[in-house]
Design a protein around this motif. Structure first.
Motif, PDB file in Angstrom:
ATOM      1  N   VAL A  69       0.851  -1.184   0.000  1.00 15.32           N
ATOM      2  CA  VAL A  69       0.000   0.000   0.000  1.00 15.32           C
ATOM      3  C   VAL A  69       0.890   1.239   0.000  1.00 15.32           C
ATOM      4  CG1 VAL A  69      -1.858  -1.200   1.203  1.00 15.32           C
ATOM      5  CG2 VAL A  69      -0.161   0.071   2.529  1.00 15.32           C
ATOM      6  N   HIS A  70       0.330   2.363  -0.394  1.00 20.41           N
ATOM      7  CA  HIS A  70       1.112   3.605  -0.455  1.00 20.41           C
ATOM      8  C   HIS A  70       1.300   4.227   0.925  1.00 20.41           C
ATOM      9  CE1 HIS A  70       0.956   3.353  -4.758  1.00 20.41           C
ATOM     10  NE2 HIS A  70      -0.358   3.501  -4.809  1.00 20.41           N
ATOM     11  N   THR A  87      -5.376   3.991   2.472  1.00 21.02           N
ATOM     12  CA  THR A  87      -3.989   3.544   2.363  1.00 21.02           C
ATOM     13  C   THR A  87      -3.490   3.554   0.922  1.00 21.02           C
ATOM     14  OG1 THR A  87      -4.618   1.219   2.100  1.00 21.02           O
ATOM     15  CG2 THR A  87      -4.309   2.035   4.349  1.00 21.02           C
ATOM     16  N   GLY A  88      -4.428   3.434  -0.016  1.00 25.71           N
ATOM     17  CA  GLY A  88      -4.027   3.244  -1.405  1.00 25.71           C
ATOM     18  C   GLY A  88      -3.440   1.847  -1.577  1.00 25.71           C
ATOM     19  N   ILE A  89      -3.502   1.313  -2.783  1.00 26.38           N
ATOM     20  CA  ILE A  89      -2.903   0.004  -3.045  1.00 26.38           C
ATOM     21  C   ILE A  89      -2.021   0.094  -4.284  1.00 26.38           C
ATOM     22  CG2 ILE A  89      -4.725  -1.339  -1.924  1.00 26.38           C
ATOM     23  CD1 ILE A  89      -5.959  -1.841  -4.629  1.00 26.38           C
ATOM     24  N   ALA A  90      -0.948  -0.670  -4.276  1.00 23.22           N
ATOM     25  CA  ALA A  90      -0.014  -0.651  -5.406  1.00 23.22           C
ATOM     26  C   ALA A  90      -0.660  -1.297  -6.632  1.00 23.22           C
ATOM     27  CB  ALA A  90       1.255  -1.405  -5.027  1.00 23.22           C
ATOM     28  N   GLU A  91      -0.177  -0.920  -7.804  1.00 25.53           N
ATOM     29  CA  GLU A  91      -0.704  -1.500  -9.040  1.00 25.53           C
ATOM     30  C   GLU A  91      -0.441  -3.000  -9.106  1.00 25.53           C
ATOM     31  OE1 GLU A  91       0.760   0.527 -12.445  1.00 25.53           O
ATOM     32  OE2 GLU A  91      -0.182   2.450 -11.941  1.00 25.53           O
ATOM     33  N   THR A  92       0.559  -3.458  -8.382  1.00 28.06           N
ATOM     34  CA  THR A  92       0.905  -4.877  -8.401  1.00 28.06           C
ATOM     35  C   THR A  92       0.052  -5.710  -7.442  1.00 28.06           C
ATOM     36  OG1 THR A  92       2.610  -4.470  -6.725  1.00 28.06           O
ATOM     37  CG2 THR A  92       3.301  -4.408  -9.044  1.00 28.06           C
ATOM     38  N   ALA A 114      -9.404 -11.936  -3.628  1.00 27.44           N
ATOM     39  CA  ALA A 114      -8.872 -11.256  -4.810  1.00 27.44           C
ATOM     40  C   ALA A 114      -9.257  -9.781  -4.741  1.00 27.44           C
ATOM     41  CB  ALA A 114      -9.424 -11.895  -6.080  1.00 27.44           C
ATOM     42  N   ILE A 115      -8.447  -8.928  -5.367  1.00 33.20           N
ATOM     43  CA  ILE A 115      -8.647  -7.484  -5.266  1.00 33.20           C
ATOM     44  C   ILE A 115     -10.063  -7.062  -5.631  1.00 33.20           C
ATOM     45  CG2 ILE A 115      -8.026  -5.273  -6.337  1.00 33.20           C
ATOM     46  CD1 ILE A 115      -6.100  -6.083  -4.188  1.00 33.20           C
ATOM     47  N   ASP A 116     -10.629  -7.633  -6.707  1.00 33.23           N
ATOM     48  CA  ASP A 116     -11.962  -7.194  -7.123  1.00 33.23           C
ATOM     49  C   ASP A 116     -13.020  -7.522  -6.073  1.00 33.23           C
ATOM     50  OD1 ASP A 116     -11.760  -9.922  -7.563  1.00 33.23           O
ATOM     51  OD2 ASP A 116     -12.908  -9.904  -9.431  1.00 33.23           O
ATOM     52  N   LYS A 117     -12.890  -8.678  -5.405  1.00 32.16           N
ATOM     53  CA  LYS A 117     -13.846  -9.026  -4.351  1.00 32.16           C
ATOM     54  C   LYS A 117     -13.630  -8.158  -3.121  1.00 32.16           C
ATOM     55  CE  LYS A 117     -17.245 -11.724  -3.005  1.00 32.16           C
ATOM     56  NZ  LYS A 117     -18.561 -11.681  -3.681  1.00 32.16           N
ATOM     57  N   ALA A 118     -12.367  -7.885  -2.795  1.00 30.51           N
ATOM     58  CA  ALA A 118     -12.058  -7.037  -1.640  1.00 30.51           C
ATOM     59  C   ALA A 118     -12.590  -5.622  -1.822  1.00 30.51           C
ATOM     60  CB  ALA A 118     -10.551  -7.007  -1.407  1.00 30.51           C
ATOM     61  N   LEU A 119     -12.584  -5.146  -3.066  1.00 30.21           N
ATOM     62  CA  LEU A 119     -13.012  -3.770  -3.337  1.00 30.21           C
ATOM     63  C   LEU A 119     -14.501  -3.644  -3.608  1.00 30.21           C
ATOM     64  CD1 LEU A 119     -10.067  -2.469  -5.578  1.00 30.21           C
ATOM     65  CD2 LEU A 119     -10.450  -2.096  -3.128  1.00 30.21           C
ATOM     66  N   ILE A 168      -4.955  -6.504   8.387  1.00 27.76           N
ATOM     67  CA  ILE A 168      -5.249  -6.614   6.961  1.00 27.76           C
ATOM     68  C   ILE A 168      -3.959  -6.336   6.191  1.00 27.76           C
ATOM     69  CG2 ILE A 168      -6.557  -5.608   5.043  1.00 27.76           C
ATOM     70  CD1 ILE A 168      -8.770  -4.948   7.088  1.00 27.76           C
ATOM     71  N   ILE A 169      -3.631  -7.223   5.267  1.00 27.71           N
ATOM     72  CA  ILE A 169      -2.385  -7.095   4.512  1.00 27.71           C
ATOM     73  C   ILE A 169      -2.678  -7.227   3.019  1.00 27.71           C
ATOM     74  CG2 ILE A 169      -0.023  -7.959   4.231  1.00 27.71           C
ATOM     75  CD1 ILE A 169      -0.467  -9.469   6.927  1.00 27.71           C
ATOM     76  N   VAL A 170      -2.270  -6.244   2.249  1.00 29.19           N
ATOM     77  CA  VAL A 170      -2.402  -6.293   0.789  1.00 29.19           C
ATOM     78  C   VAL A 170      -1.131  -6.933   0.231  1.00 29.19           C
ATOM     79  CG1 VAL A 170      -2.788  -4.958  -1.312  1.00 29.19           C
ATOM     80  CG2 VAL A 170      -3.832  -4.213   0.855  1.00 29.19           C
ATOM     81  N   ILE A 171      -1.298  -7.921  -0.632  1.00 34.78           N
ATOM     82  CA  ILE A 171      -0.136  -8.660  -1.150  1.00 34.78           C
ATOM     83  C   ILE A 171      -0.121  -8.666  -2.669  1.00 34.78           C
ATOM     84  CG2 ILE A 171       0.075 -10.139   0.885  1.00 34.78           C
ATOM     85  CD1 ILE A 171      -1.360 -12.352  -0.684  1.00 34.78           C
ATOM     86  N   ASP A 172       1.075  -8.928  -3.250  1.00 34.37           N
ATOM     87  CA  ASP A 172       1.221  -8.965  -4.710  1.00 34.37           C
ATOM     88  C   ASP A 172       1.537 -10.384  -5.194  1.00 34.37           C
ATOM     89  OD1 ASP A 172       3.762  -9.203  -3.710  1.00 34.37           O
ATOM     90  OD2 ASP A 172       4.540  -7.363  -4.647  1.00 34.37           O
ATOM     91  N   TYR A 173       1.076 -11.375  -4.416  1.00 35.59           N
ATOM     92  CA  TYR A 173       1.301 -12.779  -4.773  1.00 35.59           C
ATOM     93  C   TYR A 173       0.069 -13.583  -4.361  1.00 35.59           C
ATOM     94  CZ  TYR A 173       2.466 -12.845   0.206  1.00 35.59           C
ATOM     95  OH  TYR A 173       2.430 -12.681   1.566  1.00 35.59           O
TER      96      TYR A 173
END
Length: 351
Positions: A60-61, A124-129, A157-162, A204-209
């Motif tokens: 996140v940013h 928090t913003g989220i990274a593009e990855t 998945a990001i779409d469900k989280a958002l 809560i943790i945003v991940i790129d994997y």
């Protein structure tokens, strides 16, 4: 004299506590916290909610730790939804599978108020990855398959989280969430089986994997084959389903008119119809939908049955939804016993 008897929970296990809702005796749209089914993987967690903070980090940013007061001050969202354990009706699989032998009561419905997970992630913003969002609960313990300690964690998945209806809830039916159901904060993911709705949120943790936690990659996975993992796929959306609440299985009835009743639900659109058979599936008739179908919610149904002949009868119910799905005659067998949604059956004797 008024009947003072009340329904009570049906125990499947005591530690961890796993208890079914007495679904056959519930006529209300919203189920109170005391009769909401309980599904736990570990003993109840210990933490001090007075000093509760929720960290959101990862890719996140602007990592941020939210106080409970901050979360309560954000724009609220209220969702009425049914939550169904992925193991609901496991006890009906043939051949039998291992695990708590849930019957028909690992399902409950209520009104949840909270803030969209999306709102927190906008701060928090989220990274593009970013690929997934992990939600970890305070409940933890040792798994029997690894002898290792794990916290209960799931990812979306990001779409469900958002999705705006994926919420961090703090109220249930207008009151603070009962401790046994996730106080002070619980994730609510409508349409999915309830393992996704993590209780007692710790972080809560945003991940790129791709998240590979054991409650994601080992449990809550459909294994169609008994002796191999071939063809496995994740448990997510609830299947179209129905339950006959009355009459009870093996009940003895008199000749005359009886009102058959039950509920139906789906994780994909709206329930569009419920059909009933009183002759073991030879003939089917439309049941009446008691309430207007709503997204995320159960539909109550009823059917007037006049029976003039004595004998044994097999009563069945099947539901269909707006996605074109219909309850199958037999559920898809899988090794861990998830997602049972075969046509419901009760047998009665008329004397």
């Amino acid at each position: 004299m008024q009947n003072s008897q009340k329904p009570f929970m049906i125990t499947r296990n005591l530690d961890p506590e796993n208890q079914e809702t007495p679904i056959h005796f519930i006529n209300e749209d919203l189920i109170g916290g005391k009769l909401f089914y309980r599904r736990n993987h570990f003993s109840y967690p210990n933490f001090v909610s007075t000093f509760y903070w929720l960290p959101v980090g990862g890719v996140v940013h602007y990592p941020k730790t939210f106080s409970l007061k901050e979360i309560l001050g954000l724009p609220p969202r209220t969702i009425k939804t049914v939550l169904e354990c992925a193991g609901n009706k496991r006890g009906f699989f043939k051949p039998k599978v291992f695990g708590d032998q849930w019957k028909k009561g690992a399902i409950s419905q209520g009104s949840w108020k909270g803030v969209s997970l999306r709102t927190l992630l906008e701060y928090t913003g989220i990274a593009e990855t970013a690929r997934e969002v992990i939600v970890e609960g305070y409940d933890f313990g040792e798994r029997t398959d690894s002898n290792q300690i794990h916290y209960f964690s799931r990812s979306l998945a990001i779409d469900k989280a958002l999705h705006p209806d994926t919420i961090i809830a703090y109220e249930y039916n207008g009151e603070p969430i009962p401790f046994k159901h996730g106080f002070p904060l619980r994730l609510i993911v409508p349409e999915w089986y309830a393992m996704a709705s993590v209780k007692w949120i710790k972080k809560i943790i945003v991940i790129d994997y791709e998240f590979k936690g054991p409650f994601q990659a080992v449990d809550y996975v459909y294994y169609p084959k008994k002796d191999s993992d071939e063809g496995k796929f994740p448990v997510t959306t609830m299947g179209i389903n129905s339950t006959i609440q009355q009459p009870l299985d093996r009940k003895i009835l008199n000749t005359g008119v009886h009102i058959l009743s039950g509920i139906a639900w789906t994780g994909n659109g709206l329930v569009t119809k419920v059909e009933v058979s009183v002759d073991g599936g030879i003939n089917w008739s439309s049941a009446q939908l008691v309430n207007v179908p709503e997204r995320y919610s159960c539909v109550r149904w009823s059917y007037k049955w006049e029976v003039l002949k004595t004998g044994e009868y097999t009563i069945m119910s099947r539901a269909a939804d707006s996605a074109g799905d219909e309850q199958p005659k037999g559920a898809m067998w899988n090794r861990k016993g998830y997602g049972y949604n075969a046509i419901d059956v009760v047998r009665v004797k008329v004397e």
